[in-house]
Enzyme design. Sequence first.
Site, mmCIF file in Angstrom:
data_model
loop_
_atom_site.group_PDB
_atom_site.id
_atom_site.type_symbol
_atom_site.label_atom_id
_atom_site.label_comp_id
_atom_site.label_asym_id
_atom_site.label_seq_id
_atom_site.Cartn_x
_atom_site.Cartn_y
_atom_site.Cartn_z
ATOM 1 N N ASP A 48 -4.825 -31.918 15.130
ATOM 2 C CA ASP A 48 -6.214 -31.752 15.563
ATOM 3 C C ASP A 48 -6.937 -33.098 15.627
ATOM 4 O O ASP A 48 -8.009 -33.205 16.227
ATOM 5 C CB ASP A 48 -6.957 -30.843 14.556
ATOM 6 C CG ASP A 48 -7.321 -29.499 15.158
ATOM 7 O OD1 ASP A 48 -7.283 -29.380 16.402
ATOM 8 O OD2 ASP A 48 -7.635 -28.584 14.388
ATOM 9 N N LYS A 51 -2.303 -19.544 20.560
ATOM 10 C CA LYS A 51 -1.608 -20.780 20.206
ATOM 11 C C LYS A 51 -0.144 -20.487 19.867
ATOM 12 O O LYS A 51 0.757 -21.197 20.306
ATOM 13 C CB LYS A 51 -2.288 -21.457 19.005
ATOM 14 C CG LYS A 51 -3.539 -22.214 19.384
ATOM 15 C CD LYS A 51 -4.376 -22.614 18.167
ATOM 16 C CE LYS A 51 -5.707 -23.190 18.620
ATOM 17 N NZ LYS A 51 -6.690 -23.310 17.540
ATOM 18 N N GLN A 77 -7.293 -23.523 11.309
ATOM 19 C CA GLN A 77 -8.268 -22.959 12.246
ATOM 20 C C GLN A 77 -9.673 -23.000 11.637
ATOM 21 O O GLN A 77 -9.889 -22.512 10.523
ATOM 22 C CB GLN A 77 -7.862 -21.514 12.588
ATOM 23 C CG GLN A 77 -8.731 -20.843 13.621
ATOM 24 C CD GLN A 77 -8.614 -21.485 15.007
ATOM 25 O OE1 GLN A 77 -7.530 -21.795 15.476
ATOM 26 N NE2 GLN A 77 -9.745 -21.715 15.649
#
Length: 300
Positions: free
Chosen positions: A121, A54, A98
């Site tokens: 997200d 990422k 995460q």
Amino acid sequence: MTAEILDGKAFAARIRGQVADHVGRLKSAHGLTPGLAVVLVGSDPASEVYVRSKGKMTREVGMNSFEHRLPETTDEKTLLGLLDDLNEDPAVHGILVQLPLPGHMNESNIINRVDPAKDVDGFHILNVGLLATGQKAMVPCTPLGCLMMLRDRLGDLSGLDAVVVGRSNIVGKPMAQLLLRDSCTVTIAHSRTREIEAKCRAADILVAAVGRAELITGDWIKPGATVIDVGINRIPAPERGEGKTRLVGDVHFPSAAAVAGAITPVPGGVGPMTIACLLANTLTACCRANGLKEPEGLTA
Ligand code: NDP
């Protein structure tokens, strides 16, 4: 029939190219650089790989990447404090924590502490509600990637019959919401669904997000249907040597590809789209935060 293979790797590269172009324009016209903060707690090897990848792709499209690595033993209060700081930081437009988090942390508390405007997200309860009520939301990256691929292949999705197999908060449910928003007639199937094969066989669009290797075979698929395989499963591959493994989806590719009109492979289908959509969401968040027009074709 032999299905068209939907190349997610190439599509994702195209999306990242569009994001990079837009970032370049933001910099030159407004002196703005979108920033993505990724928070990793602990040292799960798979998470480490995702976070590195990422960070690399964030920098490649010209955005700022901020990585925060905390030890496994970090307490919830410390993590919440970091999120408060990132929420306040004007250089940070997107925040991603995460998952999975260590067992001693309450995942919902953490997810819901992220400023919804920076929740790239799309897991914050407010964004879930906005999506469910058809309002402007931050949309979870994997379903957004699936939607982009479907629109690219089929154009207008209105009136099509869609079946989503899987009802997780991360993939199945938001995928179903997005398809409903595009005026599909949506069925969500799960482990208790009766006559699941017949339901799938009626679908113009079949999205598999189950986590069961090659569960869906060609006889579950309507001839000509578009099949999106989200699953990532590692199975033994003795033909490659002792102890070797390979990745497969939730769809049995050879039999499905003989029936479907189009299908995503695993690997190289939905997987690469997820990070591309994370970057697209960060760009969108930056534009919204600064009252600028959102990038076309990169949002739901
Ligand atoms: P979850 O385990 O959270 O959800 C799986 C869903 O599948 C559940 O709703 C479950 O039903 C349903 N299910 C399980 N077994 C069956 C069955 N035999 N028949 C019908 N439905 C069944 O998984 P996720 O949604 O998080 O992930 C799904 C897959 O997608 C995984 O392989 C994961 O690795 C992959 N993934 C890929 C991503 C990418 O970037 N490409 C990103 C995220 C996930 P029930 O609710 O009844 O238990």
